[in-house]
Enzyme design. Structure first.
Site, mmCIF file in Angstrom:
data_model
loop_
_atom_site.group_PDB
_atom_site.id
_atom_site.type_symbol
_atom_site.label_atom_id
_atom_site.label_comp_id
_atom_site.label_asym_id
_atom_site.label_seq_id
_atom_site.Cartn_x
_atom_site.Cartn_y
_atom_site.Cartn_z
ATOM 1 C CD GLU A 1 -63.661 16.887 -10.506
ATOM 2 O OE1 GLU A 1 -63.797 18.110 -10.312
ATOM 3 O OE2 GLU A 1 -63.727 16.377 -11.638
ATOM 4 C CG HIS B 1 -57.024 12.395 -19.304
ATOM 5 N ND1 HIS B 1 -57.037 13.710 -18.904
ATOM 6 C CD2 HIS B 1 -58.312 12.109 -19.647
ATOM 7 C CE1 HIS B 1 -58.271 14.201 -19.020
ATOM 8 N NE2 HIS B 1 -59.066 13.249 -19.468
#
Lengths: 326, 325
Positions: free
Chosen positions: A60, A129
């Site tokens: 990322e 999440h």
């Protein structure tokens, strides 16, 4: 007018901007996947090829850096993080680098970069999440942060973000993906930094973002039957905030409920409350009420999730607190 | 000498002398308190920037870090604007908003020098990615220190650049210290060049105090990158004469020995090239003196310009947060 879904509106805007401007490209994890980013990147690979639709390693930070570099070299990347939770890994690149670059180098160069952060939660996904990070990004000078709530704005704000000369954090929530609405076929833009009144009313102002906008509208509809007349403002952009639209409405109603999909502490709702208190305190007939996430990580159990995420009922409760406080 | 044109050798030599004089002068001004922005001086490492940048074209991209005065000068940046930036004046290359650690010269391909360690490595990968997407011939160079090889983005960047065969050269300036920490105390394996092999890349270790060796290694890597051959990692062994930050050599702080510093000062990159040039009759004593005087004047003019320049206006505080359309 033609109706399409929120996720199709995002996809269409991406496709049309890539067609229009060869400098636009897409980079991110899952952009070749049939499900990773919903359907928001469907057919792009087939149409534009691997050079302009880049699915990436799970890196990322470096991928965010690469998008920044590409922007510095004159391209207009649309960088996609399929879950906002993973964006914590990119903070140096987004905050230290992208946000500061134009300023710290004396305005010599700019970073025309769109960073899509997808909120994906519910379904017992748990703490890592589930998160919505708009407040963290809104805290940073040099970033713009948009959060469309309708298919029309999903397309129009993405077009504006791609055309912007600065880093724009574009936050879309998968809870909105299936929502359908009127969307013109041609390219159009929705201005960054401008909210919109979704429903006019005189008793209480409800300022909301993202999926809490439809929830607020449902709440307003219910209360209308009881003779309570709500004004619903869709912020659309959380940085820079459209102060005028909020102030004008609160001056009219004298009551304010702020609804944010992120945490309450130090969040967007805190900022709006502070701005209203600082600037138009005398207009308020009752204390400001906030609807946002409690100061707790997202739980997994659906029983706890139900408590955790605000919805129409939470908003109605907050509005009633307003009305019955004097 | 070694099939390199005289003009190139002399230019490299001049560049090194310019960096050295600029940095010595900056160090004096830091010592006097006239320059307040934290300066990380490049003295001792000149051959790396000079050798690599001599092998680049003007519109190739480079990125630096906290210790980037040398990169800026070697790529051809205007030293008046650089000195003015060290004084944080409005005429500085970053309009006085960057200081020593945030310098830029887009006109010569230096697109920024962010001081967060390793931060610019993936960004340089991004300009290389742009060259690849646009089918341009430009090469990108990322300059970073040995300490940066302990950051995760370094490895992420090597992998992605290798995977996509991007036109980028990773230049590690291994000056043996990560701030105050000697390399052996922070790296499990102190060969940085070797790390390239994990990504299937060429990785070479060279004498970073030998400008000719640096130039040749860079030239080869740049040719490879420009012709679609992908990245190279070049580890340049070198040494900074001053401390991590500021003008002092830090000997009094017990961070390194006088013997070690003396050893490396004896390996001065400028003296080394100078001796070779004189030996091969490519540089006379008079020419050497001329270069020295010319650069002395340039640097003094830069100092004068910086001192006479205005500070930024107050309104600048809120300018350039966003670029307006």
């Amino acid at each position: 007018m033609r109706k399409i879904s929120y996720s199709e509106a995002i996809r269409e805007a991406t496709e049309q901007m890539m067609e229009k401007d060869s400098n636009v490209f897409v980079i991110g994890q899952g952009v070749w996947s049939p499900w990773f980013v919903g359907k928001t990147c469907d057919k792009l690979l087939q149409k534009f090829g691997e050079k302009r639709v880049i699915d990436t390693p799970v890196s990322e930070a470096a991928m965010t850096g690469a998008a920044i570099g590409a922007a510095l070299a004159g391209l207009r990347p649309v960088l996609i993080h399929p879950r906002m939770d993973f964006m914590y890994l990119t903070f140096d690149q987004i905050i230290n680098q992208a946000a500061n670059w134009h300023y710290m180098f004396g305005g010599k160069i700019n970073v025309p970069l769109v960073i899509r952060g997808i909120i994906n939660r519910g379904g017992e996904q748990g703490a890592q999440h589930s998160q919505a990070l708009q407040a963290i990004f809104a805290h940073i000078p040099g970033l713009k942060v948009v959060m469309p709530a309708t298919p029309y704005d999903a397309k129009g704000l993405l077009v504006s973000a791609v055309q912007d000369e600065n880093p724009v954090i574009y936050i879309d929530d998968r809870w909105l993906y299936e929502q359908e609405g009127d969307v013109p076929e041609e390219i159009y833009s929705v201005p960054i930094g401008k909210g919109v009144i979704r429903k006019e009313g005189k008793d209480v102002t409800v300022v909301a973002v993202s999926y809490l906008v439809p929830e607020a509208l449902k709440a307003a509809e219910d209360l209308e039957k009881k003779g309570i007349n709500i004004e619903v403002i869709d912020l659309r952009t959380v940085k820079p905030l459209d102060k005028e639209i909020i102030f004008n409405s609160v001056k009219k109603t004298g009551r304010l409920v702020v609804c944010d999909t992120g945490w309450q502490a130090g969040g967007i709702s805190a900022e709006i409350s502070a701005l209203v208190s600082e600037n138009i305190f005398e207009s308020l007939k009752s204390p400001i009420e906030r609807v946002a996430l409690p100061d707790a990580p997202a739980p997994a159990s659906s029983v706890l999730e139900k408590e955790y995420y605000p919805n129409k009922d939470t908003i109605i409760k907050a509005i009633k607190n307003q009305i019955f406080t004097k | 000498m070694l099939n390199i044109e005289k003009e190139i050798l002399i230019k490299m030599y001049e560049t090194m002398v310019r960096i050295r004089r600029f940095e010595e002068r900056a160090g004096e001004l830091v010592a006097k308190g006239e320059i307040k922005t934290p300066c990380h001086l490049y003295i001792g490492e000149e051959a790396v920037a000079a050798g690599v940048c001599q092998a680049l074209e003007r519109d190739d991209y480079i990125f630096g870090n906290h210790r980037s005065h040398g990169h800026y000068i070697a790529k051809g940046g205007d030293i008046k604007s650089l000195m003015a930036e060290l004084f944080c004046k409005a005429t500085g290359c970053s309009k006085g908003k960057g200081g020593s650690m945030h310098i830029i010269a887009p006109e010569i391909g230096l697109l920024g020098t962010p001081p967060i360690v390793a931060a610019s490595i993936p960004i340089a990968v991004g300009t290389a990615l742009a060259s690849s997407i646009k089918n341009e011939n430009k090469v990108s160079v990322s300059f970073f220190g040995d300490g940066a090889t302990n950051e995760g983005v370094f490895y992420e960047s090597l992998n992605f650049a290798a995977l996509k065969k991007l036109p980028i050269i990773f230049v590690c300036e291994n000056n043996l210290y990560s701030t105050h920490m000697p390399l052996a105390k922070i790296l499990a394996d102190t060969s940085i060049a070797k790390k390239a092999s994990a990504f299937g890349l060429p990785g070479i270790q060279i004498d970073g105090n030998n400008a000719i060796e640096v130039y040749q290694a860079a030239k080869e890597a740049i040719n490879l990158a420009r012709n679609g051959g992908g990245p190279t990692l070049i580890e340049c062994k070198t040494y900074r004469w001053r401390g991590h930050v500021g003008f002092s050599d830090d000997l009094d702080k017990g961070l390194r020995s006088k013997e070690e510093l003396d050893y490396w000062m004896a390996k001065c990159p400028i003296k080394r090239l100078e001796e070779e040039l004189i030996k091969d009759n490519l540089l006379s004593q008079e020419e050497k003196e001329e270069i020295s005087q010319k650069i002395e004047k340039e640097v003094e003019r830069a100092v004068q310009f910086a001192k006479e320049s205005p500070y930024p206006e107050e309104a600048e505080l809120s300018e350039n947060i966003f670029k307006d359309v």
